[in-house]
Design a protein around this motif. Structure first.
Motif, PDB file in Angstrom:
ATOM      1  N   GLU A 183       0.820  -1.221   0.000  1.00  0.00           N
ATOM      2  CA  GLU A 183       0.000   0.000   0.000  1.00  0.00           C
ATOM      3  C   GLU A 183       0.846   1.259   0.000  1.00  0.00           C
ATOM      4  O   GLU A 183       0.366   2.336  -0.369  1.00  0.00           O
ATOM      5  N   PRO A 187       0.530   2.398  -6.490  1.00  0.00           N
ATOM      6  CA  PRO A 187      -0.504   3.446  -6.514  1.00  0.00           C
ATOM      7  C   PRO A 187      -1.818   2.914  -5.956  1.00  0.00           C
ATOM      8  O   PRO A 187      -2.123   1.718  -6.051  1.00  0.00           O
ATOM      9  N   THR A 188      -2.614   3.796  -5.381  1.00  0.00           N
ATOM     10  CA  THR A 188      -3.879   3.391  -4.765  1.00  0.00           C
ATOM     11  C   THR A 188      -5.064   3.564  -5.709  1.00  0.00           C
ATOM     12  O   THR A 188      -6.175   3.147  -5.377  1.00  0.00           O
ATOM     13  N   ASP A 189      -4.849   4.204  -6.852  1.00  0.00           N
ATOM     14  CA  ASP A 189      -5.968   4.509  -7.755  1.00  0.00           C
ATOM     15  C   ASP A 189      -5.965   3.625  -8.999  1.00  0.00           C
ATOM     16  O   ASP A 189      -6.416   4.043 -10.071  1.00  0.00           O
ATOM     17  N   GLU A 192      -9.811  -1.570 -11.374  1.00  0.00           N
ATOM     18  CA  GLU A 192     -10.138  -2.919 -10.920  1.00  0.00           C
ATOM     19  C   GLU A 192     -10.712  -3.732 -12.083  1.00  0.00           C
ATOM     20  O   GLU A 192     -11.499  -3.221 -12.886  1.00  0.00           O
TER      21      GLU A 192
END
Length: 358
Positions: A183, A187-189, A192
């Motif tokens: 995390e 990257p978190t964006d 999916e």
């Protein structure tokens, strides 16, 4: 539509897909995007795999700092399962990470070491990034050393957690990996994808990197990606990238390329034998008396044919590239010899050493 290809067309498609034609790329990230993976291996008779793979494409303008920058500063590439990969692949790999492990023995080991797993993650959260040697080995159940891994169970746990998407390699200290929570690295964006969407897109990426592959190949699984193809003289069913077929009319021609034994072009051994009539065997792990070409000989690609093996080694004490042997499958003519010599000259210049006698 089923494409009917000559074996020469199939070879040209494969060579171009692997960026080994006359049109050399210039960008490390662009090479990784096309190939999908750049193998990491420390065997350095000439240079480590990740460096020679990039040199084979870009040439002597490639500098190792460009790779380090792409991985550790720009975060355009990430390390996973022994290879540098473009960040664009990470969203496609995450569904498989969520399913891992599928092997029952791996599940049992993780279950038996649940406390150890939590301690590794807690240590990284509090103190990361860390190397494996900086994390205590408190495993309840051990995996025995096997020649590749030692007795330190932290290395196993970090590799398992990486495959699950829990931790990631943030950089290296020499050949030693530094780890942190995924995390804080990824990257978190990221988009999916469902399992089905991700597998379809991965198959397309694999075919784009290979150009042409057998429909049911365990070496290059491409599923239903691309379009069906028949290669003259072969019974196997292939899939081909239609864009690669269209590009045959705009081929810039071939060149000489010296390939590290761990180069992705050599990975699919059955395809090498069928399309290139090249029965490649890595002799690194053979007893010396059984070697024909040398401990870590580099295959020589000339145009769309494998024509020989280069057995060479860098003598760092003498600052010289020593040519032990050039094994010619068929005798080179004068022009071919000069083409090979020019590529070896470029290799020595890139390494920053003199070139020894042939």
């Amino acid at each position: 539509m089923t494409h009917v290809l000559t074996r020469e067309d199939a070879r040209r498609i494969a060579v171009r897909a692997q960026l080994l034609d006359a049109n050399r790329p210039s960008d490390v990230v662009g090479v990784a995007e096309q190939l999908g993976a750049i193998k990491i291996d420390p065997t350095a008779t000439i240079a480590p795999a990740e460096l020679t793979i990039l040199w084979s494409r870009i040439g002597s303008s490639f500098e190792s700092l460009q790779l380090t920058k792409a991985v550790e500063m720009d975060h355009q590439l990430f390390e996973f399962d022994g290879a540098f990969r473009p960040l664009s692949l990470l969203p496609l790999m995450r569904p498989a990470m969520r399913r891992w492990p599928t092997r029952e023995s791996s599940r049992r080991w993780l279950k038996a070491n649940a406390v150890f797993r939590g301690e590794v993650l807690a240590r990284l959260r509090a103190e990361g990034p860390l190397t494996a040697s900086e994390i205590p080995d408190t495993a309840e159940v051990s995996i025995p050393p096997d020649g590749w891994y030692g007795s330190n169970q932290v290395v196993h746990m970090l590799d398992f957690l990486q495959r699950q998407g829990e931790v990631a390699v943030v950089g290296r200290e020499g050949r030693t990996r530094r780890w942190d929570l995924a995390e804080r690295v990824y990257p978190t964006d990221l988009p999916e994808y469902s399992d089905e969407e991700a597998e379809h897109l991965l198959n397309e990426r694999r075919l784009h990197a290979a150009g042409i592959a057998k429909q049911k190949s365990p070496w290059t699984p491409v599923g239903e990606a691309g379009e069906p193809a028949v290669v003259e003289g072969l019974k196997q069913k292939y899939r081909v990238d239609p864009e690669a077929v269209a590009a045959l009319d705009h081929d810039d021609g071939g060149r000489v390329a010296l390939l590290n034994p761990y180069d992705g072009m050599l990975f699919d051994r059955p395809r090498l034998k069928e399309l290139f009539e090249f029965d490649y065997v890595l002799e690194q792990f053979k007893p010396k008396p059984q070697r024909r070409f040398g401990y870590f000989a580099h295959p020589i690609l000339m145009g769309d044919r494998f024509v020989g093996m280069l057995d060479a080694k860098v003598d760092r004490t003498a600052e010289r590239l020593v040519i032990n042997a050039v094994h010619e499958f068929l005798s080179f003519d004068e022009e071919e010899t000069e083409m090979l010599r020019a590529e070896v000259d470029d290799l020595a210049a890139w390494l920053g050493v003199d070139l020894g006698e042939w």
